[in-house]
Write a protein that holds these residues in place. Structure first.
Motif, PDB file in Angstrom:
ATOM      1  N   MET A  88     -15.325  94.865  -8.580  1.00 46.41           N
ATOM      2  CA  MET A  88     -16.702  94.483  -8.310  1.00 46.41           C
ATOM      3  C   MET A  88     -17.322  93.940  -9.591  1.00 46.41           C
ATOM      4  N   PHE A  89     -17.868  92.719  -9.498  1.00 48.81           N
ATOM      5  CA  PHE A  89     -18.416  92.044 -10.678  1.00 48.81           C
ATOM      6  C   PHE A  89     -19.730  91.368 -10.336  1.00 48.81           C
ATOM      7  N   LEU A  90     -20.577  91.241 -11.351  1.00 50.93           N
ATOM      8  CA  LEU A  90     -21.710  90.338 -11.294  1.00 50.93           C
ATOM      9  C   LEU A  90     -21.266  89.043 -11.960  1.00 50.93           C
ATOM     10  N   HIS A  91     -21.387  87.945 -11.264  1.00 46.22           N
ATOM     11  CA  HIS A  91     -20.904  86.675 -11.792  1.00 46.22           C
ATOM     12  C   HIS A  91     -22.075  85.846 -12.296  1.00 46.22           C
ATOM     13  N   ASP A  92     -21.986  85.467 -13.574  1.00 52.69           N
ATOM     14  CA  ASP A  92     -22.990  84.593 -14.181  1.00 52.69           C
ATOM     15  C   ASP A  92     -22.347  83.222 -14.367  1.00 52.69           C
ATOM     16  N   PRO A  93     -22.585  82.275 -13.449  1.00 52.21           N
ATOM     17  CA  PRO A  93     -21.939  80.965 -13.553  1.00 52.21           C
ATOM     18  C   PRO A  93     -22.388  80.171 -14.769  1.00 52.21           C
ATOM     19  N   GLU A  94     -23.619  80.430 -15.248  1.00 50.04           N
ATOM     20  CA  GLU A  94     -24.125  79.691 -16.400  1.00 50.04           C
ATOM     21  C   GLU A  94     -23.314  80.014 -17.653  1.00 50.04           C
ATOM     22  N   ARG A  95     -22.962  81.300 -17.822  1.00 56.65           N
ATOM     23  CA  ARG A  95     -22.153  81.716 -18.979  1.00 56.65           C
ATOM     24  C   ARG A  95     -20.665  81.818 -18.620  1.00 56.65           C
ATOM     25  N   ASN A  96     -20.356  81.593 -17.369  1.00 53.44           N
ATOM     26  CA  ASN A  96     -18.981  81.742 -16.879  1.00 53.44           C
ATOM     27  C   ASN A  96     -18.435  83.122 -17.219  1.00 53.44           C
ATOM     28  N   SER A  97     -19.251  84.144 -16.964  1.00 52.98           N
ATOM     29  CA  SER A  97     -18.883  85.520 -17.287  1.00 52.98           C
ATOM     30  C   SER A  97     -18.949  86.393 -16.045  1.00 52.98           C
ATOM     31  N   LYS A  98     -18.076  87.397 -15.995  1.00 52.69           N
ATOM     32  CA  LYS A  98     -18.071  88.373 -14.912  1.00 52.69           C
ATOM     33  C   LYS A  98     -18.262  89.765 -15.517  1.00 52.69           C
ATOM     34  N   TYR A  99     -19.284  90.463 -15.018  1.00 54.10           N
ATOM     35  CA  TYR A  99     -19.652  91.762 -15.561  1.00 54.10           C
ATOM     36  C   TYR A  99     -19.236  92.862 -14.585  1.00 54.10           C
TER      37      TYR A  99
END
Length: 309
Positions: A199-210
């Motif tokens: 389970m991740f939070l996806h930030d497309p602007e930073r291309n990061s998955k938390y």
């Protein structure tokens, strides 16, 4: 030189045995009712069994009591600490001052390790809590190498620094995932959310998955990268940092064992001679990079970031 203690976070009793073989010196365990973001859940009976295994190997065991305790949970602290004292563990990790009061009420002398997460940022704080029973301070992961060295130079108690693994960026006492699924018209039990490693939070602007999960203590969101400074440990050795911590939360048991083996080799090599460490540090980094999950890039955390005042 004094060897730093290599502290790890096991997920099970069998994992503890494997980590002992891998070279771990100390283990942080507990249950979510009292501890935050534990790699595994250990009931009081499992803590008893784990302590026997760990002590038989000549290692140390600490129990996490670093949750935030509201009034409805405070009454359970003293009885839990009495049970831990009977087991004979080596320390309790705490952040909430209520633990100090509960320790006094329970009339036990278990050493305390102060860990308030992001706010352990200077030696004055460490010494303040040292005068109130703490024997160790767990430094915030957001400190630079220079700041860590300065704290160690002035601290009157032991200093613990995380050297590997993910870090918590955000915690809310609210069940944010539960609210989200209710909004979406879905149902998902808390236990399943906690045990789901994908389970991740996806930030497309930073291309990061938390990574994100929810448990009894609320919602936890972690860094998109794993800290790894196995090739940058020399300054920590020179500063004589007391404890190196490998954070194994949300990683597989096999991964944590392999990483522990690498840091064990690094510590032993530097103890032999700094040159021995410098000869193998790039090789050790390469070994970790080989097993690193694709979704978890490695970086050096905040160790070499410039502090802006």
């Amino acid at each position: 030189m004094k060897k730093p203690e290599l502290l790890v976070t096991p997920q099970s009793l069998s994992h503890i045995k494997a980590l002992i073989e891998a070279g771990a010196d100390a283990f942080l365990i507990g249950e979510q009712q009292f501890g935050l973001r534990l790699a595994g859940e250990f009931t009081i009976e499992e803590v008893r069994e784990a302590t026997a295994i760990i002590h038989d190997a000549g290692k140390k065991v600490y129990v996490a009591m670093n949750a935030i305790f509201h009034n409805d949970r405070v009454d359970a602290l003293a009885p839990y600490m009495k049970a831990l004292a009977e087991i004979g563990l080596d320390g309790i990790v705490f952040g909430d001052p209520s633990v100090i009061i509960a320790r006094r009420e329970a009339d036990v002398n278990i050493p305390l390790h102060w860990n308030p997460e992001t706010i352990a940022t200077n030696w004055f704080q460490a010494n303040y809590w040292g005068k109130r029973g703490a024997t160790r301070a767990v430094l915030a992961r957001e400190l630079s190498m220079d700041e860590i060295v300065e704290i160690k130079e002035n601290a009157e108690i032991e200093i613990e620094v995380q050297v590997h693994g993910m870090t918590c960026m955000f915690q809310s006492k609210r069940p944010l995932l539960g609210h989200y699924f209710m909004y979406e018209g879905k149902a998902m039990e808390v236990e399943k959310r906690k045990n789901n490693r994908n389970m991740f939070l996806h930030d497309p602007e930073r291309n990061s998955k938390y990574p994100i999960y929810e448990d009894l203590n609320g919602t936890h969101i972690f860094s998109p990268n794993d800290m790894c400074i196995i090739d940058e440990l020399d300054e920590l050795f020179e500063a004589e940092i007391d404890v190196f911590k490998i954070e194994g939360v949300l990683h597989t048991e096999e991964y944590v064992v392999a990483v522990t083996e690498c840091y064990r080799k690094a510590i032993d090599a530097y103890t032999e001679s700094p040159d021995a460490y410098f000869d193998i540090k790039e090789e050790l980094l390469a070994k970790i990079e080989e097993i690193q999950p694709e979704l978890r890039p490695l970086d050096t955390g905040f160790f070499f970031k410039e502090t802006v005042y």
